[in-house]
Design a protein around this motif. Structure first.
Motif, PDB file in Angstrom:
ATOM      1  N   VAL A   1     -61.730 -15.212  -4.138  1.00 33.72           N
ATOM      2  CA  VAL A   1     -62.752 -14.171  -4.230  1.00 33.72           C
ATOM      3  C   VAL A   1     -62.556 -13.462  -5.566  1.00 33.72           C
ATOM      4  CG1 VAL A   1     -63.782 -12.110  -3.221  1.00 33.72           C
ATOM      5  CG2 VAL A   1     -62.768 -13.835  -1.723  1.00 33.72           C
ATOM      6  N   GLY A   2     -63.522 -13.583  -6.471  1.00 32.31           N
ATOM      7  CA  GLY A   2     -63.392 -12.950  -7.774  1.00 32.31           C
ATOM      8  C   GLY A   2     -62.207 -13.507  -8.537  1.00 32.31           C
ATOM      9  N   ASP A   3     -61.325 -12.609  -8.992  1.00 32.37           N
ATOM     10  CA  ASP A   3     -60.164 -13.042  -9.780  1.00 32.37           C
ATOM     11  C   ASP A   3     -58.903 -13.167  -8.939  1.00 32.37           C
ATOM     12  OD1 ASP A   3     -59.651 -10.412  -9.212  1.00 32.37           O
ATOM     13  OD2 ASP A   3     -59.431  -9.754 -11.291  1.00 32.37           O
ATOM     14  N   ALA A   4     -59.069 -13.293  -7.617  1.00 36.36           N
ATOM     15  CA  ALA A   4     -57.903 -13.358  -6.729  1.00 36.36           C
ATOM     16  C   ALA A   4     -57.969 -14.568  -5.809  1.00 36.36           C
ATOM     17  CB  ALA A   4     -57.798 -12.086  -5.904  1.00 36.36           C
ATOM     18  N   VAL A   5     -56.773 -15.009  -5.384  1.00 35.53           N
ATOM     19  CA  VAL A   5     -56.631 -16.021  -4.346  1.00 35.53           C
ATOM     20  C   VAL A   5     -55.924 -15.356  -3.178  1.00 35.53           C
ATOM     21  CG1 VAL A   5     -55.716 -18.291  -3.745  1.00 35.53           C
ATOM     22  CG2 VAL A   5     -56.389 -17.818  -6.090  1.00 35.53           C
ATOM     23  N   TYR A   6     -56.482 -15.487  -1.982  1.00 33.66           N
ATOM     24  CA  TYR A   6     -55.886 -14.897  -0.783  1.00 33.66           C
ATOM     25  C   TYR A   6     -55.339 -16.019   0.093  1.00 33.66           C
ATOM     26  CZ  TYR A   6     -58.475 -10.764  -2.261  1.00 33.66           C
ATOM     27  OH  TYR A   6     -58.972  -9.706  -2.993  1.00 33.66           O
ATOM     28  N   VAL A   7     -54.091 -15.865   0.528  1.00 31.37           N
ATOM     29  CA  VAL A   7     -53.440 -16.891   1.338  1.00 31.37           C
ATOM     30  C   VAL A   7     -52.641 -16.255   2.468  1.00 31.37           C
ATOM     31  CG1 VAL A   7     -53.268 -18.687  -0.434  1.00 31.37           C
ATOM     32  CG2 VAL A   7     -51.498 -16.938  -0.291  1.00 31.37           C
ATOM     33  N   GLN A   8     -52.618 -16.930   3.621  1.00 31.23           N
ATOM     34  CA  GLN A   8     -51.694 -16.555   4.682  1.00 31.23           C
ATOM     35  C   GLN A   8     -50.408 -17.343   4.424  1.00 31.23           C
ATOM     36  OE1 GLN A   8     -52.623 -14.838   8.393  1.00 31.23           O
ATOM     37  NE2 GLN A   8     -54.406 -16.171   8.626  1.00 31.23           N
TER      38      GLN A   8
ATOM     39  N   LYS B   1     -52.346 -11.342  -1.663  1.00 34.54           N
ATOM     40  CA  LYS B   1     -53.343 -11.410  -2.730  1.00 34.54           C
ATOM     41  C   LYS B   1     -52.620 -11.830  -4.002  1.00 34.54           C
ATOM     42  CE  LYS B   1     -56.719  -8.670  -5.366  1.00 34.54           C
ATOM     43  NZ  LYS B   1     -57.386  -7.352  -5.517  1.00 34.54           N
ATOM     44  N   VAL B   2     -53.116 -12.898  -4.622  1.00 32.96           N
ATOM     45  CA  VAL B   2     -52.484 -13.463  -5.805  1.00 32.96           C
ATOM     46  C   VAL B   2     -53.492 -13.457  -6.957  1.00 32.96           C
ATOM     47  CG1 VAL B   2     -51.398 -15.519  -6.782  1.00 32.96           C
ATOM     48  CG2 VAL B   2     -51.007 -14.932  -4.377  1.00 32.96           C
ATOM     49  N   ASP B   3     -53.065 -13.003  -8.120  1.00 34.20           N
ATOM     50  CA  ASP B   3     -53.899 -13.085  -9.313  1.00 34.20           C
ATOM     51  C   ASP B   3     -54.118 -14.558  -9.642  1.00 34.20           C
ATOM     52  OD1 ASP B   3     -54.513 -13.360 -12.223  1.00 34.20           O
ATOM     53  OD2 ASP B   3     -54.337 -11.183 -12.213  1.00 34.20           O
ATOM     54  N   LYS B   4     -55.375 -14.999  -9.658  1.00 31.19           N
ATOM     55  CA  LYS B   4     -55.620 -16.434  -9.795  1.00 31.19           C
ATOM     56  C   LYS B   4     -55.297 -16.973 -11.190  1.00 31.19           C
ATOM     57  CE  LYS B   4     -60.493 -16.793 -11.151  1.00 31.19           C
ATOM     58  NZ  LYS B   4     -61.792 -17.386 -10.783  1.00 31.19           N
ATOM     59  N   LEU B   5     -55.198 -16.099 -12.190  1.00 25.17           N
ATOM     60  CA  LEU B   5     -54.901 -16.550 -13.551  1.00 25.17           C
ATOM     61  C   LEU B   5     -53.402 -16.584 -13.848  1.00 25.17           C
ATOM     62  CD1 LEU B   5     -57.674 -14.710 -15.605  1.00 25.17           C
ATOM     63  CD2 LEU B   5     -57.705 -17.042 -14.686  1.00 25.17           C
ATOM     64  N   THR B   6     -52.656 -15.642 -13.263  1.00 23.86           N
ATOM     65  CA  THR B   6     -51.241 -15.516 -13.604  1.00 23.86           C
ATOM     66  C   THR B   6     -50.288 -15.924 -12.489  1.00 23.86           C
ATOM     67  OG1 THR B   6     -51.056 -13.224 -12.845  1.00 23.86           O
ATOM     68  CG2 THR B   6     -51.845 -13.586 -15.100  1.00 23.86           C
ATOM     69  N   GLY B   7     -50.763 -15.915 -11.240  1.00 22.01           N
ATOM     70  CA  GLY B   7     -49.875 -16.188 -10.115  1.00 22.01           C
ATOM     71  C   GLY B   7     -49.087 -14.982  -9.652  1.00 22.01           C
ATOM     72  N   ALA B   8     -49.384 -13.803 -10.191  1.00 20.34           N
ATOM     73  CA  ALA B   8     -48.693 -12.591  -9.760  1.00 20.34           C
ATOM     74  C   ALA B   8     -49.176 -12.178  -8.370  1.00 20.34           C
ATOM     75  CB  ALA B   8     -48.950 -11.457 -10.753  1.00 20.34           C
ATOM     76  N   ILE B   9     -48.232 -11.827  -7.490  1.00 17.26           N
ATOM     77  CA  ILE B   9     -48.589 -11.347  -6.156  1.00 17.26           C
ATOM     78  C   ILE B   9     -48.945  -9.867  -6.260  1.00 17.26           C
ATOM     79  CG2 ILE B   9     -47.788 -10.976  -3.792  1.00 17.26           C
ATOM     80  CD1 ILE B   9     -45.913 -13.360  -4.153  1.00 17.26           C
ATOM     81  N   LYS B  10     -50.190  -9.530  -5.947  1.00 10.12           N
ATOM     82  CA  LYS B  10     -50.688  -8.162  -6.081  1.00 10.12           C
ATOM     83  C   LYS B  10     -50.313  -7.295  -4.888  1.00 10.12           C
ATOM     84  CE  LYS B  10     -52.739  -8.632 -10.042  1.00 10.12           C
ATOM     85  NZ  LYS B  10     -52.245  -7.909 -11.228  1.00 10.12           N
ATOM     86  N   TRP B  11     -50.393  -7.867  -3.697  1.00  8.85           N
ATOM     87  CA  TRP B  11     -49.938  -7.154  -2.502  1.00  8.85           C
ATOM     88  C   TRP B  11     -49.689  -8.145  -1.372  1.00  8.85           C
ATOM     89  CZ3 TRP B  11     -53.377  -8.470   1.160  1.00  8.85           C
ATOM     90  CH2 TRP B  11     -54.749  -8.461   0.899  1.00  8.85           C
ATOM     91  N   ARG B  12     -48.967  -7.673  -0.374  1.00 11.57           N
ATOM     92  CA  ARG B  12     -48.699  -8.462   0.837  1.00 11.57           C
ATOM     93  C   ARG B  12     -48.951  -7.563   2.037  1.00 11.57           C
ATOM     94  NH1 ARG B  12     -43.936  -8.895   3.831  1.00 11.57           N
ATOM     95  NH2 ARG B  12     -43.678 -10.804   5.060  1.00 11.57           N
TER      96      ARG B  12
ATOM     97  N   GLY C   1     -59.711  -7.034   9.991  1.00 14.43           N
ATOM     98  CA  GLY C   1     -60.494  -6.817   8.792  1.00 14.43           C
ATOM     99  C   GLY C   1     -59.634  -6.117   7.757  1.00 14.43           C
ATOM    100  N   VAL C   2     -59.528  -6.679   6.552  1.00 17.31           N
ATOM    101  CA  VAL C   2     -58.608  -6.186   5.533  1.00 17.31           C
ATOM    102  C   VAL C   2     -59.363  -5.852   4.253  1.00 17.31           C
ATOM    103  CG1 VAL C   2     -56.587  -6.783   4.118  1.00 17.31           C
ATOM    104  CG2 VAL C   2     -56.712  -7.566   6.494  1.00 17.31           C
ATOM    105  N   ASN C   3     -58.983  -4.739   3.636  1.00 20.95           N
ATOM    106  CA  ASN C   3     -59.551  -4.347   2.347  1.00 20.95           C
ATOM    107  C   ASN C   3     -59.026  -5.300   1.272  1.00 20.95           C
ATOM    108  OD1 ASN C   3     -60.177  -3.122  -0.113  1.00 20.95           O
ATOM    109  ND2 ASN C   3     -59.854  -1.057   0.652  1.00 20.95           N
ATOM    110  N   PRO C   4     -59.929  -6.039   0.576  1.00 22.48           N
ATOM    111  CA  PRO C   4     -59.455  -6.994  -0.430  1.00 22.48           C
ATOM    112  C   PRO C   4     -58.747  -6.333  -1.616  1.00 22.48           C
ATOM    113  CG  PRO C   4     -61.759  -7.393   0.146  1.00 22.48           C
ATOM    114  CD  PRO C   4     -61.384  -6.067   0.725  1.00 22.48           C
ATOM    115  N   ALA C   5     -59.060  -5.065  -1.862  1.00 21.97           N
ATOM    116  CA  ALA C   5     -58.500  -4.394  -3.040  1.00 21.97           C
ATOM    117  C   ALA C   5     -57.026  -4.068  -2.881  1.00 21.97           C
ATOM    118  CB  ALA C   5     -59.292  -3.119  -3.340  1.00 21.97           C
TER     119      ALA C   5
END
Length: 421
Positions: A181-188, A195-206, A243-247
């Motif tokens: 979704v946008g600039d992120a990849v979401y994975v269980q 939430k992972v930054d799709k360009l860098t692979g940085a984990i934004k939150w868990r 339901g989870v806030n993507p931000a």
């Protein structure tokens, strides 16, 4: 030697070459992720054939593969597939869509031994990759996420969630397919939702920490939707629908979903402002979350005794079509929750797609079924044997059908003139 073109123009042309060979965004006919362009099994802009005969549906090419449950990813000119070789290596291949010829191959060590009661389903790669037009995101069974350059196969970044987050390996492997979704990849993965930054692979939150391991290994794939004006991730864990806030990963709402041994596997399906789900050993449910996006439990609209299993449902013209734990196929009225009809048993699993009128279903036994989406009665229009065993999701792009059997990938094409009559 003097360049025949001015340097700035020559440089511009060279810079554009990758864009000409691989589009920056998936096209409308691409099969870019789990369950297709909109993650709901609905294919727009095409009409399925009226028959599955050799004359109506012709095999274009077929190649052998090692075992795997990942569905194929399809672009205008390529097909991406995964496989596990010798229970040791995970392999990703890019194939020429027209011929099946290998373009590139990438591999890494990847193996896990699933619990004995799941051994019948193998120790091989499970999740379907996701594609954003330039990059391919592949979930390896040992809880790794690998980002590949889709043009060359180069590894751009890699996350080992077990190593990075110090979580136990998922007992059943990384089974939940990545969502872009946008600039992120979401994975269980990593014992929760990341939430992972799709360009860098940085984990934004868990979020949704489940501890990982035996009972934390999530199966269901996340879904993105706007419910009552609130954009959110719809995430089914082993025990809840959320339901989870993507931000920021904040939980908007949460509902317990009872299931035998936490076997919440299918991907929830959204219709307007409501979410449908079903569980093994539980029931089927329709919920509507609160309009404000507050943390209150969603409103239960109805329940039905039907028990889903691994097969994610289709919603067509106000009716839910669902393959069940008892291997039967059923139709449920979305408005009332009433069962309209239920069939006799088929195989253990179906992957399904629809053009809005007919359903193509691939049975685990390798039978391809063509079904009329009729809420009044079950109408099987045709049936054809295409494999011996298949758990991977069927893919459709244009008038071509991509079937990943346990030991091969086959491409079929239907005659579009037949569907126009």
């Amino acid at each position: 030697m003097q360049s025949p073109l001015p340097f700035p123009l020559a440089s511009l042309i060279l810079a554009l070459i990758p864009a000409l060979t691989l589009s920056a965004d998936p096209g409308p006919a691409d099969w870019s992720q789990w369950r297709g362009p909109n993650r709901d099994g609905l294919i727009k802009g095409t009409e399925f054939p009226d028959s599955l005969s050799d004359q109506s549906l012709t095999q274009v090419w077929k190649i052998p593969l090692g075992p795997g449950y990942s569905g194929p990813i399809v672009t205008a000119d390529r097909v991406f597939v995964t496989e596990t070789i010798d229970e040791k290596m995970e392999v990703v291949s890019a194939l020429d869509r027209a011929t099946g010829k290998l373009i590139w191959k990438q591999e890494w060590p990847g193996a896990i031994s699933v619990p004995f009661f799941a051994k019948a389903n193998g120790d091989w790669i499970r999740a379907t990759p996701a594609y954003d037009g330039e990059r391919l995101y592949v979930a390896g069974i040992r809880d790794v996420l690998v980002c590949l350059n889709a043009e060359s196969g180069e590894v751009l970044w890699r996350i080992d969630f077990v190593e990075k987050l110090k979580t136990p390996p998922p007992a059943f492997g990384f089974a939940s397919s990545p969502l872009i979704v946008g600039d992120a990849v979401y994975v269980q993965a990593g014992g929760g939702l990341c939430k992972v930054d799709k360009l860098t692979g940085a984990i934004k939150w868990r979020a949704l920490d489940n501890g990982g391991g035996m009972f934390g290994s999530a199966f269901s794939s996340p879904y993105y939707a706007t419910l009552n004006g609130v954009p959110q991730l719809i995430v089914q864990t082993r025990t809840t629908l959320t339901g989870v806030n993507p931000a920021d990963g904040a939980v908007y709402w949460q509902q317990d979903i009872p299931a035998f041994r936490g076997m919440n596997i299918l991907t929830p399906t959204v219709h307007e402002n409501s979410v449908f789900t079903s569980s093994y050993g539980g029931k089927s449910f329709l919920y509507t979350p609160d309009k404000s996006g507050d943390s209150a439990a969603p409103e239960e609209i109805w329940t039905n005794k039907a028990q889903g299993y691994m097969s994610s449902p289709l919603i067509i013209d106000g009716f839910i079509y669902l393959h069940l734990r008892n291997q039967r196929f059923t139709c449920i009225d979305l408005k009332t929750g009433e069962t309209r009809w239920t069939t006799t048993p088929y195989g253990k699993y179906w992957s399904m797609v629809t053009d809005g009128d007919k359903i193509l279903a691939l049975d685990q036994t390798g039978d391809l079924l063509l079904i009329n989406a009729n809420p009044e009665k079950f109408e099987l229009l045709d049936r054809r044997k295409v494999a011996d065993d298949s758990w991977a999701h069927i893919a459709v792009s244009g008038n071509e059908l991509f079937i990943r059997a346990l030991d091969h990938l086959a491409v079929y094409r239907w005659n579009t003139s037949d569907t126009e009559k």
